[in-house]
Design a protein around this motif. Structure first.
Motif, short mmCIF file in Angstrom:
data_model
loop_
_atom_site.label_atom_id
_atom_site.label_comp_id
_atom_site.label_asym_id
_atom_site.label_seq_id
_atom_site.Cartn_x
_atom_site.Cartn_y
_atom_site.Cartn_z
N ILE A 1 71.36 -85.53 -12.46
CA ILE A 1 71.32 -85.67 -14.11
C ILE A 1 70.24 -86.50 -14.95
N LEU B 1 69.76 -84.26 -21.94
CA LEU B 1 70.89 -84.09 -22.31
C LEU B 1 70.76 -82.69 -22.68
N ASP B 2 71.46 -81.54 -22.88
CA ASP B 2 71.56 -80.15 -23.69
C ASP B 2 73.29 -80.28 -24.51
N ASP C 1 76.98 -79.31 -23.03
CA ASP C 1 77.07 -80.19 -21.57
C ASP C 1 78.43 -80.29 -21.44
N LYS C 2 78.57 -80.60 -20.64
CA LYS C 2 80.70 -81.00 -20.14
C LYS C 2 80.63 -82.14 -19.43
N GLU D 1 79.01 -80.58 -16.40
CA GLU D 1 78.45 -79.05 -16.60
C GLU D 1 77.17 -79.14 -17.68
N HIS D 2 76.00 -79.01 -16.65
CA HIS D 2 74.42 -79.29 -17.12
C HIS D 2 74.32 -78.47 -17.00
N LYS D 3 73.56 -77.31 -18.00
CA LYS D 3 72.44 -76.51 -17.83
C LYS D 3 72.63 -75.41 -17.40
N THR E 1 77.96 -76.63 -12.58
CA THR E 1 78.37 -77.59 -12.46
C THR E 1 78.86 -78.94 -10.87
#
Length: 426
Positions: A180, A185-186, A189-190, A217-219, A222
């Protein structure tokens, strides 16, 4: 009448015999004196000494501190010369706390010097009889904690709003460094984390411990992370995902940890106004960050160049193997020299503005088979996954951790949370 007299005589005999019976003696309760053991600090009963608490000040040296407290010069010299591996007196740092335990007699000679390396680790210099020095640490209690959040501005701010030690941000960036890009980061994201916090004497916070499991969780993708010792012989612990794939790659995604901005990408058709909009290919990837930010080696390798040259300014070049080499330009200063072997993540220099540059950044150049390529577009080789013989054990090991992660509630940042930030200073 005779029967009546006989009854009275019998009663009198019984009464006399009762009086002659000895009454039992009362048991005297025994009072047991409980002697409490002395409370030890750093392994010493401080009540036996006159204690001086202080911190190292600018201009202080170990020798001067000891001479002020009546320690003979031969003892000072013995510590300085014989225990450098344990306590290098030349490297005591301004601001570090220390204790001096002095004798309670009229001489008030320093008998013990305790230097606090950090909140947990300390070094004892015992000046009684024959001098000696040794390292030790305070007893630490580990408390498990779990958090979950949604990225609003950045990971560091999201973790801050949850009242968690800022260093957890760095721990997560290390775990996910290969998978990542934490500089991009967006929003939305979680993340979820199960980690340990360290406490001294059950109440004094002493920083985070290990990360026991994580979720990101990115884009829309998971990625779980679980620590596991895949090499028992060398006791090597690495993080693997939910499919038993190693999260580590041969190369880090960026030569700067966490705090940076991707200011210019690899672009062979770049045109610059300063040069009349002529094509000036940019074969590097620029990571902007404040001057002095550490620059790290993105992979293991040997330093082939550490010098200064023209528009490159101060730079370092590393050969990783027969296929790959990397270069890091515009440094403020280098931290390695030619011939040094460096490990992935080692600090090799600091961001500066040497050479041709309009702002503080590191220009990261990446060679594959002798040709410069875009590292962000390369399919970089991954580390080995878990061996097939360990896969079943790994899956059984992570299942309860995964269940625990899945149950963690996600907390979104709110104005109320941001106003009540808890900032730790470990």
């Amino acid at each position: 009448m005779q029967k009546f007299i006989g009854a009275i005589l019998t009663l009198m005999v019984v009464l006399v015999s009762c009086k002659e019976t000895k009454e039992p003696l009362e048991e005297v309760a025994t009072v047991e004196t409980i002697v409490k053991p002395p409370v030890l600090h750093y392994g010493f009963n401080l009540e036996d000494y006159t204690v001086v608490h202080d911190t190292v000040r600018s201009g202080d040296s170990f020798g001067e501190l000891m001479l002020k407290n009546k320690v003979d010069y031969p003892k000072i010299a013995a510590i300085s010369e014989n225990f450098r591996d344990t306590f290098d007196v030349r490297k005591i740092q301004v601001g570090k706390p220390y204790l001096i335990l002095k004798s309670k007699d009229t001489s008030e000679v320093a008998e013990v010097f305790i230097y606090q390396n950090d909140r947990i680790n300390y070094t004892v210099v015992d000046l009684r009889d024959s001098t000696k020095a040794y390292k030790s640490k305070k007893k630490v209690k580990l408390v498990e904690r779990e958090i979950g959040g949604v990225i609003d501005h950045s990971l560091s701010m999201s973790i801050d709003t949850l009242g968690v030690d800022y260093n957890l941000t760095f721990a997560l960036s290390d775990i996910y460094a290969w998978t990542i890009d934490f500089g991009r980061l967006d929003k939305g994201d979680k993340f979820k984390v199960i980690f340990e916090e360290r406490y001294i004497n059950d109440s004094i916070y002493a920083g985070i411990g290990s990360v026991k499991a994580a979720y990101f969780e990115h884009k829309g993708k998971t990625i779980y992370a679980f620590p596991y010792i895949s090499d028992a012989t060398n006791n090597i612990l690495e993080y693997f995902d939910q499919e038993a794939n190693n999260l580590r790659s041969t190369f880090l995604r960026a030569p700067v940890k966490f705090k940076y901005r991707l200011s210019s990408r690899y672009n062979l058709k770049r045109r610059i106004a300063y040069y009349g909009y002529k094509v000036r290919p940019h074969k590097g990837t620029d990571f902007a960050a404040p001057i002095g930010t550490p620059i790290v080696a993105t992979a293991d390798g040997t330093v082939t160049e550490s010098t200064r040259k023209g528009g490159n300014g101060k730079y370092v070049k590393i050969k990783h193997n027969g296929t790959y080499s990397t270069q890091y330009l515009h440094m403020k200063a280098q931290n390695v020299k030619r011939g040094d072997f460096v490990r992935q993540g080692d600090v090799i220099g600091w961001i500066g503005m040497t050479g041709n540059t309009g702002g503080p950044h590191v220009c990261y150049r990446f060679w594959k088979n002798g040709r410069q390529v875009d590292p962000l577009q390369e399919e970089l080789p991954a580390a080995e996954p878990i061996a097939d013989s360990l896969r079943a054990d790994y899956m059984a090991h992570i299942q309860p951790l995964r269940d625990q992660l899945d149950c963690i509630e996600l907390i979104e940042a709110t104005p109320e949370l941001e106003e009540n930030l808890i900032t730790y200073n470990p």
